[in-house]
Design a protein around this motif. Structure first.
Motif, PDB file in Angstrom:
ATOM      1  N   GLU A 207     -12.072 -28.088  34.144  1.00 34.71           N
ATOM      2  CA  GLU A 207     -10.878 -28.799  33.694  1.00 34.71           C
ATOM      3  C   GLU A 207     -10.770 -30.117  34.445  1.00 34.71           C
ATOM      4  O   GLU A 207     -11.285 -30.247  35.551  1.00 34.71           O
ATOM      5  N   PRO A 208     -10.080 -31.083  33.866  1.00 30.30           N
ATOM      6  CA  PRO A 208      -9.897 -32.351  34.577  1.00 30.30           C
ATOM      7  C   PRO A 208      -8.958 -32.173  35.768  1.00 30.30           C
ATOM      8  O   PRO A 208      -8.071 -31.328  35.736  1.00 30.30           O
ATOM      9  N   GLY A 209      -9.193 -32.950  36.784  1.00 26.69           N
ATOM     10  CA  GLY A 209      -8.347 -32.913  37.971  1.00 26.69           C
ATOM     11  C   GLY A 209      -9.196 -33.000  39.220  1.00 26.69           C
ATOM     12  O   GLY A 209     -10.408 -32.833  39.174  1.00 26.69           O
ATOM     13  N   THR A 210      -8.548 -33.261  40.325  1.00 23.24           N
ATOM     14  CA  THR A 210      -9.250 -33.320  41.603  1.00 23.24           C
ATOM     15  C   THR A 210      -8.437 -32.592  42.650  1.00 23.24           C
ATOM     16  O   THR A 210      -7.215 -32.665  42.674  1.00 23.24           O
ATOM     17  N   ARG A 211      -9.121 -31.893  43.513  1.00 26.36           N
ATOM     18  CA  ARG A 211      -8.502 -31.237  44.649  1.00 26.36           C
ATOM     19  C   ARG A 211      -9.591 -31.046  45.689  1.00 26.36           C
ATOM     20  O   ARG A 211     -10.663 -30.542  45.386  1.00 26.36           O
ATOM     21  N   ALA A 212      -9.315 -31.451  46.884  1.00 28.80           N
ATOM     22  CA  ALA A 212     -10.310 -31.330  47.957  1.00 28.80           C
ATOM     23  C   ALA A 212     -10.640 -29.862  48.207  1.00 28.80           C
ATOM     24  O   ALA A 212      -9.774 -29.002  48.127  1.00 28.80           O
TER      25      ALA A 212
ATOM     26  N   ARG B 204      -6.088 -21.610  37.862  1.00 28.13           N
ATOM     27  CA  ARG B 204      -5.966 -22.209  39.197  1.00 28.13           C
ATOM     28  C   ARG B 204      -7.339 -22.628  39.716  1.00 28.13           C
ATOM     29  O   ARG B 204      -8.339 -21.952  39.473  1.00 28.13           O
ATOM     30  N   PRO B 205      -7.402 -23.744  40.459  1.00 27.21           N
ATOM     31  CA  PRO B 205      -8.683 -24.208  41.000  1.00 27.21           C
ATOM     32  C   PRO B 205      -9.311 -23.177  41.924  1.00 27.21           C
ATOM     33  O   PRO B 205      -8.614 -22.440  42.625  1.00 27.21           O
ATOM     34  N   ILE B 206     -10.628 -23.122  41.922  1.00 30.06           N
ATOM     35  CA  ILE B 206     -11.361 -22.202  42.780  1.00 30.06           C
ATOM     36  C   ILE B 206     -11.789 -22.962  44.032  1.00 30.06           C
ATOM     37  O   ILE B 206     -12.550 -23.909  43.967  1.00 30.06           O
TER      38      ILE B 206
END
Length: 140
Positions: free
Chosen positions: A42-47, A69-71
């Motif tokens: 999915e689009p998005g960024t998270r460190a 939710r991001p993995i």
């Protein structure tokens, strides 16, 4: 009007483009080995998150992953080959000396992880690295 347009253009140029991140396709219980259909991009960024499905296929969930939710990198690890309270060979290596005994794993672990192991004979607890053969090696 020119000033507003210029300001908008500069702000848009300074905003980073959207990158992709990996999210759980469904709720996945802890201790599940991931397959390609378990994740989606999915689009998005998270460190600290994964970005490619190939990075996670074959890894085991350490916690429950919730759909959408991001993995995070800390959520996954190598598949466990030793369960908590399982007996396994405990091998002490120091210089040319090798001592073999039986130990009890005090936690779940995968190949290459350092775990606490209790020596079955002495009841002493040591930290040991789990090898591919399922033995726990203590080097000092």
């Amino acid at each position: 009007m020119l000033r507003l347009t210029l300001c908008w253009a500069l702000c848009a140029a300074a905003t980073p483009g959207w990158a992709e991140q990996l999210v759980a396709a469904r709720t996945i219980r802890a201790q599940t080995v991931l397959a390609a259909e378990d994740v989606q991009v999915e689009p998005g960024t998270r460190a600290g998150t994964f970005t490619e499905p190939a990075e996670v296929v074959g890894l085991e969930t350490r916690v429950t992953l919730y759909a959408g939710r991001p993995i995070r990198i800390s959520d996954l690890g190598k598949p466990a080959i030793v369960e908590r309270n399982q007996f396994l060979p405990l091998i002490f290596l120091k210089g040319g000396l090798t001592i073999r005994t039986e130990g009890r794993a005090l936690e779940r672990a995968g190949i290459g992880e350092t775990i606490r192991v209790m020596n079955a004979a002495s009841k002493a607890t040591v930290n040991a690295r789990l090898a591919k053969d399922g033995a726990a090696y203590v080097t000092q």
